[in-house]
Scaffold this motif. Structure first.
Motif, PDB file in Angstrom:
ATOM      1  N   HIS A   3       0.846  -1.181   0.000  1.00 55.65           N
ATOM      2  CA  HIS A   3       0.000   0.000   0.000  1.00 55.65           C
ATOM      3  C   HIS A   3       0.891   1.243   0.000  1.00 55.65           C
ATOM      4  O   HIS A   3       0.623   2.211  -0.668  1.00 55.65           O
ATOM      5  CB  HIS A   3      -0.843   0.079   1.278  1.00 55.65           C
ATOM      6  CG  HIS A   3      -1.867  -0.989   1.404  1.00 55.65           C
ATOM      7  ND1 HIS A   3      -3.196  -0.714   1.289  1.00 55.65           N
ATOM      8  CD2 HIS A   3      -1.773  -2.297   1.662  1.00 55.65           C
ATOM      9  CE1 HIS A   3      -3.884  -1.839   1.482  1.00 55.65           C
ATOM     10  NE2 HIS A   3      -3.041  -2.811   1.716  1.00 55.65           N
ATOM     11  N   ASN A  74       1.946  -9.291   3.822  1.00 53.97           N
ATOM     12  CA  ASN A  74       1.725  -8.038   3.123  1.00 53.97           C
ATOM     13  C   ASN A  74       2.009  -6.867   4.056  1.00 53.97           C
ATOM     14  O   ASN A  74       1.870  -6.993   5.258  1.00 53.97           O
ATOM     15  CB  ASN A  74       0.281  -7.959   2.612  1.00 53.97           C
ATOM     16  CG  ASN A  74       0.141  -6.961   1.490  1.00 53.97           C
ATOM     17  OD1 ASN A  74       0.955  -6.941   0.579  1.00 53.97           O
ATOM     18  ND2 ASN A  74      -0.869  -6.107   1.559  1.00 53.97           N
ATOM     19  N   CYS A 128      -7.630  -8.456   1.232  1.00 53.97           N
ATOM     20  CA  CYS A 128      -6.841  -7.221   1.196  1.00 53.97           C
ATOM     21  C   CYS A 128      -7.349  -6.335   0.065  1.00 53.97           C
ATOM     22  O   CYS A 128      -7.665  -6.840  -1.014  1.00 53.97           O
ATOM     23  CB  CYS A 128      -5.362  -7.549   0.983  1.00 53.97           C
ATOM     24  SG  CYS A 128      -4.332  -6.092   0.687  1.00 53.97           S
TER      25      CYS A 128
HETATM   26 MO    MO Z   1      -4.062  -5.065   2.894  1.00 55.57          MO
END
Ligand code: MO
Ligand code: MTE
Length: 255
Positions: A3, A74, A128
């Motif tokens: 992200h 992640n 996600c």
């Molecule tokens: Mo995520």
């Protein structure tokens, strides 16, 4: 792409004057303004739906046969902090979870103490916003068990999870998340210390990470160091209740 790098890349591109339309590909969608808006609408709808129907409803649980062959990592996979790295090297022997704030009995819990409390195991799906999902088996202590021991005050409205991983290179701006008391006391809300039958790996948030099923991936705080009960988060970091929320993501990330 994380992200973080994704967001940076988006802002860089936005500054360069490239329109959102030119952003192609699934994981770029979360950086597109219209997709974010769509997601926000969906999130508020599902939040209200949960409120109207039942916030206590259970997330779907799966069988062993449904489990993903591996559960990817992640975001942070190893916190960039010397203190955390020392904890890893010593097997978290000196780690203790501080639970404080608006509680009658602030307490510290060692990993062994958390593991001695009644446990729950659940196989659930993690979603996600970057466009991937995984089904994993989590074992942990219900957050409710821990909270009942510290006795939340009547004015406690949110539970804040302070994490070990700094999000800036200079070691500041640690990841954090928050949920309300209703989700905190939900049957499936766990402080998980095992994934797929093994000690929770560092890449997935050792020694404990939050599982708040029915909400998106970024709510599932990893590397929890401290839990704080508050009546508002306006004085914490950016004031929106979470690292990603401070950048514009929805606080209630219902699925
Ligand atoms: Mo995520
Ligand atoms: N402390 C911390 N928690 C975090 C993150 C992070 O970077 N740091 N990433 C979040 C995101 S966006 C997702 S999808 C999941 C990923 O969990 P996993 O690494 O076990 O796949 O953790 C969430 N919790």
């Amino acid at each position: 792409m994380t992200h973080e790098t994704g967001r940076r890349r988006f802002f860089t591109r936005a500054l360069a004057g490239i329109s959102a339309l030119s952003l192609a590909g699934c994981d770029k969608l979360s950086q597109s303004e219209s997709f974010t808006k769509l997601l926000s609408t969906g999130e508020s709808l599902s939040k209200n739906a949960h409120r109207l129907v039942s916030r206590k409803s259970m997330a779907q649980e799966f069988s062993e046969a449904d489990m993903s062959p591996s559960f990817r990592s992640n975001g942070t996979s190893m916190p960039n902090s010397v203190d955390y790295q020392v904890l890893v090297e010593t097997g978290f022997a000196d780690w203790a979870l501080e639970v404080s704030g608006l509680v009658a009995q602030p307490q510290k819990f060692t990993l062994a103490q958390l593991q001695a409390l009644p446990s729950r195991t659940q196989i659930t799906r993690h979603d996600c916003v970057e466009g991937w999902s995984a089904i994993g088996k989590w074992k942990g202590v219900r957050l409710h068990e821990v909270l009942s021991r510290v006795q939340p005050s009547e004015n406690a409205r949110y539970v804040v999870f302070h994490c070990a991983d700094p999000m800036e290179e200079d070691g500041t701006n640690h990841y954090y998340e928050s949920i309300d008391m209703e989700d905190a006391n939900h049957t499936q809300t766990l402080l998980a210390y095992e994934l797929n039958g093994e000690t929770l790996p560092v890449k997935n948030g050792a020694p404990i990470r939050l599982r708040v099923e029915r909400q998106l991936g970024y709510k599932q705080a990893k590397y929890i160091m401290r839990i704080e009960l508050v009546d508002s988060f306006e004085h914490i970091a950016g004031g929106k209740g979470g690292y990603w929320e401070d950048t514009g993501y929805e606080w209630y990330a219902g699925i």
